[in-house]
Scaffold this active site. Sequence first.
Site, PDB file in Angstrom:
ATOM      1  N   LEU A  33       1.779  46.462 -26.269  1.00  0.00           N
ATOM      2  CA  LEU A  33       1.080  46.463 -24.989  1.00  0.00           C
ATOM      3  C   LEU A  33       0.170  45.252 -24.796  1.00  0.00           C
ATOM      4  CD1 LEU A  33       0.081  50.234 -25.092  1.00  0.00           C
ATOM      5  CD2 LEU A  33       2.107  49.193 -24.029  1.00  0.00           C
ATOM      6  N   HIS A  37       0.275  45.970 -19.053  1.00  0.00           N
ATOM      7  CA  HIS A  37       0.576  47.407 -19.197  1.00  0.00           C
ATOM      8  C   HIS A  37      -0.661  48.242 -18.870  1.00  0.00           C
ATOM      9  CE1 HIS A  37       3.615  45.786 -22.175  1.00  0.00           C
ATOM     10  NE2 HIS A  37       4.377  46.571 -21.442  1.00  0.00           N
ATOM     11  N   GLY A 147       5.539  47.201 -13.084  1.00  0.00           N
ATOM     12  CA  GLY A 147       5.051  45.866 -12.760  1.00  0.00           C
ATOM     13  C   GLY A 147       6.018  45.118 -11.863  1.00  0.00           C
TER      14      GLY A 147
END
Length: 286
Positions: A33, A37, A147
Amino acid sequence: MDVFSDKASIRDYVLGRKRQGERAGCVLTMGFLHDGHMGLVAEAAKRTDFVCTSIFVNPTQFGEAADLAGYPTDIEGDLAKFEAAGVSAVFLPTPEIMYPGGPDTIVDVPSLSGILQGKVRPGHFQGVSTVVTKLFNILQPDVTVFGEKDYQQLALIRRMVADLDMPIRVVGLPIVREADGLAMSSRNVRLTPEDRAAAVVLSQSLDRAEAHEGDPLTVEEFRALVRETISREPRADIRAIDIRDAATLAPCYGRLAKPAVILLSVRFGDVLLIDNRVIGPGKEAL
Ligand code: PAF
């Protein structure tokens, strides 16, 4: 924070909370991550009562075994980050748990899986849409956040959710960037220091195109402008510069009459980076 590795336990956990009237958010990841994130988690938390996440490096979306084997992992670090972000539960399955009989059934969005990145990575988007469907079935989210960096992936998931009548709100979150403009990605750690410095040319090329979005340039002229900017950087190996309709990813031509997305795919050493930017009239309404 609870960590589950089996499907039934996390589904029971989520359904139990939903029965109490709570709205469930989910963020799907392959781990390792970064702040991008964590932005997804924060957005999901804003929109729901509790957030579940998954960490699963999905083998069916990798073409080359080397890519899969080389995918970075840091489970302990990831769990600590999710815990600090207030995540309620994490789903951390093995490939055997996800695909007990081996992968067979496939979910596909052919109009979006076979174009652009899908042409250079055959099977990739079928792997993504199938695993995302499975994870939605397991995690039962009301809201999910992805995203915008993986623009084609987001377009495909939106289309799949609409076409299959999944009762899930798909939210797209703008790209999170490093201070110098490089889009955050788990792949960035694999760049050499020289390539890391050079990779800033991607966002610079997009900035340059955006600065001209009010000019009467054609799609071809925008493409040439972006190519010329990236080509100034000798370490950049351009794989694709596509300009497509921002809503449908259909090819677009001539002067920009509606929002278009510039999609970059550029190699630095053996690391393929992607980036994108929406330009053109009406982009705010997307
Ligand atoms: O974007 C990713 O990290 C993956 O493609 C996803 C959506 C978690 C599916 O494996």
